[in-house]
Structure formats: structure tokens, C-alpha cells
Design an enzyme around this catalytic site. Structure first.
Site, PDB file in Angstrom:
ATOM      1  N   LEU A  90       0.802  -1.218   0.000  1.00  0.00           N
ATOM      2  CA  LEU A  90       0.000   0.000   0.000  1.00  0.00           C
ATOM      3  C   LEU A  90       0.838   1.272   0.000  1.00  0.00           C
ATOM      4  CD1 LEU A  90      -2.706  -1.117   2.572  1.00  0.00           C
ATOM      5  CD2 LEU A  90      -2.706  -1.373   0.085  1.00  0.00           C
ATOM      6  N   HIS A 150      -3.603   4.252  -2.273  1.00  0.00           N
ATOM      7  CA  HIS A 150      -4.541   3.327  -1.627  1.00  0.00           C
ATOM      8  C   HIS A 150      -5.164   3.971  -0.386  1.00  0.00           C
ATOM      9  CE1 HIS A 150      -1.569   0.311  -3.432  1.00  0.00           C
ATOM     10  NE2 HIS A 150      -2.694  -0.006  -4.026  1.00  0.00           N
ATOM     11  N   LYS A 210      -6.300   6.597 -11.117  1.00  0.00           N
ATOM     12  CA  LYS A 210      -5.007   6.158 -11.664  1.00  0.00           C
ATOM     13  C   LYS A 210      -5.208   5.042 -12.692  1.00  0.00           C
ATOM     14  CE  LYS A 210      -0.787   4.565 -12.022  1.00  0.00           C
ATOM     15  NZ  LYS A 210      -0.671   3.212 -11.596  1.00  0.00           N
ATOM     16  N   ASP A 211      -6.113   4.110 -12.391  1.00  0.00           N
ATOM     17  CA  ASP A 211      -6.430   3.025 -13.323  1.00  0.00           C
ATOM     18  C   ASP A 211      -7.765   3.366 -13.990  1.00  0.00           C
ATOM     19  OD1 ASP A 211      -4.296   0.825 -12.632  1.00  0.00           O
ATOM     20  OD2 ASP A 211      -4.961   1.681 -10.742  1.00  0.00           O
ATOM     21  N   GLN A 233      -9.870   0.727 -15.813  1.00  0.00           N
ATOM     22  CA  GLN A 233     -10.441  -0.202 -14.830  1.00  0.00           C
ATOM     23  C   GLN A 233     -11.676   0.420 -14.176  1.00  0.00           C
ATOM     24  OE1 GLN A 233      -8.026  -2.569 -11.904  1.00  0.00           O
ATOM     25  NE2 GLN A 233      -8.578  -0.895 -10.548  1.00  0.00           N
ATOM     26  N   VAL A 253      -3.363  10.027  -6.694  1.00  0.00           N
ATOM     27  CA  VAL A 253      -2.412  10.628  -5.757  1.00  0.00           C
ATOM     28  C   VAL A 253      -1.012  10.518  -6.359  1.00  0.00           C
ATOM     29  CG1 VAL A 253      -1.436  10.497  -3.429  1.00  0.00           C
ATOM     30  CG2 VAL A 253      -3.871  10.051  -3.799  1.00  0.00           C
TER      31      VAL A 253
HETATM   32  P1  AMP Z   1      -3.803  -1.891  -6.898  1.00  0.00           P
HETATM   33  O1  AMP Z   1      -3.345  -2.339  -5.540  1.00  0.00           O
HETATM   34  O2  AMP Z   1      -2.700  -1.351  -7.743  1.00  0.00           O
HETATM   35  O3  AMP Z   1      -4.660  -2.916  -7.589  1.00  0.00           O
HETATM   36  O4  AMP Z   1      -4.744  -0.653  -6.636  1.00  0.00           O
HETATM   37  C1  AMP Z   1      -5.863  -0.749  -5.798  1.00  0.00           C
HETATM   38  C2  AMP Z   1      -6.719   0.480  -5.971  1.00  0.00           C
HETATM   39  O5  AMP Z   1      -5.973   1.639  -5.649  1.00  0.00           O
HETATM   40  C3  AMP Z   1      -7.204   0.650  -7.430  1.00  0.00           C
HETATM   41  O6  AMP Z   1      -8.548   1.102  -7.429  1.00  0.00           O
HETATM   42  C4  AMP Z   1      -6.272   1.709  -7.939  1.00  0.00           C
HETATM   43  O7  AMP Z   1      -6.833   2.479  -8.995  1.00  0.00           O
HETATM   44  C5  AMP Z   1      -6.061   2.560  -6.711  1.00  0.00           C
HETATM   45  N1  AMP Z   1      -4.820   3.322  -6.843  1.00  0.00           N
HETATM   46  C6  AMP Z   1      -3.595   2.831  -7.170  1.00  0.00           C
HETATM   47  N2  AMP Z   1      -2.690   3.835  -7.248  1.00  0.00           N
HETATM   48  C7  AMP Z   1      -3.376   4.987  -6.993  1.00  0.00           C
HETATM   49  C8  AMP Z   1      -3.014   6.365  -6.935  1.00  0.00           C
HETATM   50  N3  AMP Z   1      -1.770   6.779  -7.170  1.00  0.00           N
HETATM   51  N4  AMP Z   1      -3.981   7.267  -6.655  1.00  0.00           N
HETATM   52  C9  AMP Z   1      -5.257   6.863  -6.417  1.00  0.00           C
HETATM   53  N5  AMP Z   1      -5.657   5.581  -6.451  1.00  0.00           N
HETATM   54  C10 AMP Z   1      -4.733   4.651  -6.730  1.00  0.00           C
END
Ligand code: AMP
Length: 293
Positions: A33, A37, A152-153, A156, A179
Site C-alpha cells: 500500500l 490506496h 489512476k487506473d 479499470q 495521488v
Molecule cells: P492496486 O493495488 O494497484 O490494484 O490498486 C488498488 C486500488 O488503488 C485501485 O482502485 C487503484 O486504482 C487505486 N490506486 C492505485 N494507485 C493509486 C493512486 N496513485 N492514486 C489513487 N488511487 C490509486
């Protein structure tokens, strides 16, 4: 913080919370994280009385040759961060709990047609099928009132919102802003892969998108001009190998091209998305362009 590893116990806990009159919030993650996150966690906490973070590195969204085995993991550190952030439950099932009988015996998949084969889905065959399927499973297990995802995604988030609508899922889908590090790099668990030189080069993606943001203010701007502006800035950092730079309509993700100015297409929003590699590490970022009608 309470850690739950089984589907049955998670569903029971979630239903109990709901029975106490609490709104249930879910933040799905793959762990390792960072502040991105945690911003989702804070948003969930501000809206829900009972919040769950799932940590599951979902094997079905990784393609052959991708980074499933070396994806960074540190459950102790994640648990400490989530405890501090005030999460009620960490749901961290293992592969056998989520895919009993093994991956090769899983038979039911969720495919969001048209949205899953473009942008990142073009190079990552099956990726979004894996994402849509695991998110469906997590929503069915936790039964949240709201589930929180990051801009960010962007693809998705758009795809999950579409899936939830098309399949009448009961959870509200909330998308939270990206972020960034101080130099503009979008936070990502995969940033841990970057060497020092690569880390120094990585903010070029954000700089390129910021250049496009300025150009997008021009009322006559054409889609190709925004894509070219991004490409030009990216070309200044030869160590970054772009996979795609695309401007697409939201929410259908149709590619925007041709001479008609962007603002004369009757769109409310367009997504400018970039993916590429610094060395072995694949990075993505995007800019949502608001277009008043
Ligand atoms: P992940 O662990 O990469 O699968 O991400 C989990 C969630 O956190 C997903 O909904 C991502 O879009 C979100 N997330 C990942 N990086 C960021 C970021 N820099 N800013 C905002 N949300 C993020």
C-alpha cells in the site's frame, strides 16, 4: 485490525456490520500500500461506518510473462498502515480460497465487451476479464454499499462502473483522484521496481499529460494535436518506451481522431491515457479532460 482469510467469515462479518445499521465500504487492492490506496481508505471511512480493505494479488489478471511472481508483497507493513488508517477488516484470502480447485478449473468469467480489449487491454489480453471477475467476486463476498477505486487506473474504473450498471450490482462505485509524488509521478506499487535513473525519468509521463492539459484549453484543439503534444514531451526522455498514447471518449472508450475539434463532438469527457515502459517496468497514467457541451 481484524484479519479475515475466508469467504464465509468475510460475508458473515460484513452482514453483521450491516445488521448493526452500518454502511459497508470496500477498498479492493493488491497490497503493498501507498498513499494512493490510503486516500481510497480515507474516502471510504468518511462515507461508511464499516470499512474493509481486501488485499489479494489476483493471478487471473496477470498474463503469461507478467510480474505475478515478483509483484511486491508486505502484509505486515500493509496491516500496520491500515490499522493506523482505521480500517475495520483486512480481507486477505489466498488463491485456493478465491479459486478453489485451481485457476484452470475456474469456469465463470465476467467480460465487459468493447471496453476490455482497448488501451491496456490490447497489450494485456485477459487482464480486464480477470479484473472484472475478481471485483465481481469481492463485491459478492463483502456485499458493500460502496466500493472505492482510483482514477489512476482509469480504464479499470470505467469498466467496473459499466459492469456494475449492466449487471445491476447493488454497490455504488466511487472513483477517487490520482495521488502523486511531489514530482508528479502517479503513485503505484510497481514504482518500487524502478532503478534510481528510471525513477528520475518517470515524471516525464505526468509532464507530458500536463502539457496536453494546457493545450486542451484551446477551443479549436483536435484530438491528434493532444496526442502529438504528449508524444513530443515523452520523446524528450528516450529511456521511456511508449506502448500507447490515446485519446478516447468516455465512457465508451472509442478512439477520438480526425480533424473535427475535440469540443465539437458533443462529449462531456475525454480520457487521454498513456502506457509505456521504463526498462522492465510498465507504467500508466492518464488525464481526464472535461468538455462542457
Ligand atoms: P492496486 O493495488 O494497484 O490494484 O490498486 C488498488 C486500488 O488503488 C485501485 O482502485 C487503484 O486504482 C487505486 N490506486 C492505485 N494507485 C493509486 C493512486 N496513485 N492514486 C489513487 N488511487 C490509486
Amino acid at each position: 485490525v481484524e484479519t479475515i482469510r475466508t469467504v464465509e467469515a468475510m460475508r458473515r462479518r460484513s452482514r453483521a456490520a450491516r445488521g448493526e445499521g452500518l454502511l459497508v465500504g470496500l477498498v479492493p487492492t493488491m497490497g503493498y500500500l501507498h498513499e494512493g490506496h490510503l486516500s481510497l481508505v480515507r474516502r471510504a471511512r468518511s462515507e461508511c461506518g464499516f470499512t474493509v480493505t481486501s488485499i489479494f494479488v489476483n493471478p487471473t489478471q496477470f498474463g503469461p510473462g507478467e510480474d505475478l511472481e515478483r509483484y511486491p508483497r508486505d502484509l505486515d507493513r500493509d496491516a500496520a498502515l491500515l490499522e493506523e488508517a482505521g480500517i475495520d477488516v483486512i480481507f486477505c484470502p489466498d488463491d485456493a480460497e478465491m479459486y478453489p480447485g485451481g485457476l484452470s478449473r475456474h469456469r465463470t468469467w465476467v467480460e465487459v465487451e468493447g471496453l476490455s480489449g482497448v488501451l491496456c487491454g490490447a497489450a494485456r489480453t485477459g487482464h480486464f476479464r480477470g479484473v472484472a471477475t475478481v471485483v465481481t467476486k469481492l463485491l459478492n463476498i463483502v456485499e458493500p454499499d460502496a466500493a472505492y477505486f482510483g482514477q489512476k487506473d482509469a480504464q479499470q474504473a470505467i469498466l467496473i462502473r459499466r459492469m456494475a450498471g449492466d449487471l445491476d450490482m447493488a454497490s455504488r462505485i466511487v472513483v477517487c483522484p490520482t495521488v502523486r509524488e511531489a514530482d508528479g509521478l502517479a503513485m503505484s506499487s510497481r514504482n518500487a521496481y524502478l532503478s534510481e535513473d528510471e525513477r528520475r525519468a518517470a515524471p516525464v509521463i505526468h509532464r507530458a499529460l500536463e502539457r496536453a492539459r494546457r493545450e486542451a484549453g484551446n477551443p479549436g484543439v483536435r484530438p491528434g494535436e493532444l496526442v502529438d503534444a504528449v508524444r513530443e514531451v515523452l520523446a524528450g526522455e528516450p529511456s521511456f518506451a511508449p506502448e500507447y498514447v490515446e485519446l478516447v471518449a468516455v465512457p465508451d472508450l472509442d478512439r477520438l481522431e480526425g480533424d473535427r475539434p475535440l469540443r465539437e463532438r458533443g462529449l462531456r469527457e475525454a480520457l487521454l491515457a498513456v502506457a509505456g515502459r521504463l526498462g522492465e517496468t510498465r507504467l500508466i497514467d492518464n488525464l481526464m479532460i472535461e468538455l462542457e457541451r
